[in-house]
Design a protein around this motif. Sequence first.
Motif, PDB file in Angstrom:
ATOM      1  N   PHE A   1     -73.868 -85.523  38.435  1.00  0.00           N
ATOM      2  CA  PHE A   1     -74.025 -84.174  37.926  1.00  0.00           C
ATOM      3  C   PHE A   1     -75.167 -84.158  36.917  1.00  0.00           C
ATOM      4  O   PHE A   1     -75.370 -85.138  36.179  1.00  0.00           O
ATOM      5  N   ARG A   2     -75.896 -83.069  36.879  1.00  0.00           N
ATOM      6  CA  ARG A   2     -76.891 -82.897  35.826  1.00  0.00           C
ATOM      7  C   ARG A   2     -76.218 -82.194  34.663  1.00  0.00           C
ATOM      8  O   ARG A   2     -75.437 -81.245  34.850  1.00  0.00           O
ATOM      9  N   LEU A   3     -76.534 -82.651  33.451  1.00  0.00           N
ATOM     10  CA  LEU A   3     -75.934 -82.103  32.238  1.00  0.00           C
ATOM     11  C   LEU A   3     -77.056 -81.613  31.337  1.00  0.00           C
ATOM     12  O   LEU A   3     -77.773 -82.421  30.730  1.00  0.00           O
ATOM     13  N   GLY A   4     -77.229 -80.299  31.279  1.00  0.00           N
ATOM     14  CA  GLY A   4     -78.345 -79.750  30.513  1.00  0.00           C
ATOM     15  C   GLY A   4     -79.665 -80.169  31.120  1.00  0.00           C
ATOM     16  O   GLY A   4     -79.775 -80.448  32.320  1.00  0.00           O
ATOM     17  N   ASP A   5     -80.702 -80.250  30.278  1.00  0.00           N
ATOM     18  CA  ASP A   5     -82.042 -80.597  30.750  1.00  0.00           C
ATOM     19  C   ASP A   5     -82.336 -82.090  30.668  1.00  0.00           C
ATOM     20  O   ASP A   5     -83.210 -82.586  31.375  1.00  0.00           O
ATOM     21  N   ARG A   6     -81.603 -82.808  29.831  1.00  0.00           N
ATOM     22  CA  ARG A   6     -81.999 -84.173  29.511  1.00  0.00           C
ATOM     23  C   ARG A   6     -80.985 -85.243  29.879  1.00  0.00           C
ATOM     24  O   ARG A   6     -81.253 -86.432  29.674  1.00  0.00           O
TER      25      ARG A   6
END
Length: 285
Positions: free
Chosen positions: A35-40
Amino acid sequence: MIDIPLVYKLLKEQHPDLADLPIQFLDAGLDNAMFRLGDRLSVRLPRREVAAKLIENEQTWLPIFVDHLPIPIPNPYRIGQPNQDYPYRWSILPWLDGISADREEPDPNQAKILAKFLRSLHIPAPANAPKSIFRGVPLTQRAAAIEERIQRLEVQTELMTLSIKQTWQIALNTPIDVEETWIHGDLHSRNILVKNGVIAGIIDWGDMTSGDIATDLAAIWMLFRDRHARQQAISTYADISEATLQRAKGWAIAFGVMLLDLGLTNDPRYTIMGKRTLQRLAEDI
């Protein structure tokens, strides 16, 4: 089920300062969900027990390499713990931007960069380093499984040429002539990120182990279509013996066969990766 609500619940309980960041599902392979969490940041959760052990290897050992390697790696930013909702340790990682190398191949000039990365990685490992029965081992230990696939692929493709099979036999009979070092262990092109032709990250370190460097050198044929680039990688790594080069070709055949066989029964992306590897080897032997 490993889904966005579960990730949010785990973050809220264990890392509440990150729980308000947007969560985006990316991919779910055999071993892990991403999963991607925010931009960073990203979140990586094992889907089965064997993968959970590999995540723990990354959490334990990747921090020693983060300042040592010339290409970014996903050094764990936070570590999640098992609870009543989820049974395994999990990781919050820095987001590494790029596209997997099976979809965007690196420029030929990246061959030297890869060689320098491998040279920096291939250092002696401590006695308590993880050991694998699948990676970094003598090829004879993998022979039965690979040759079963070769026999199956001979019926399904024309890639199991006489020269490929002869090269495989030579590699099987070539002894390991180097000391064991750290290796990545699974450097196929889906584990290498590329951005604008530049290698931007090396991911999925669960198979990292102490073993034969030839396992990682097989990546040269998996990554570079340009024959001169492959030669540049070999010369830049420096001091690769003929025996190690033969074993590296054997490992490239092993990876190519495994990927092709997996692709024909599962994911077409693997079919392409396996074909490319075997076709490039055929040019060099």
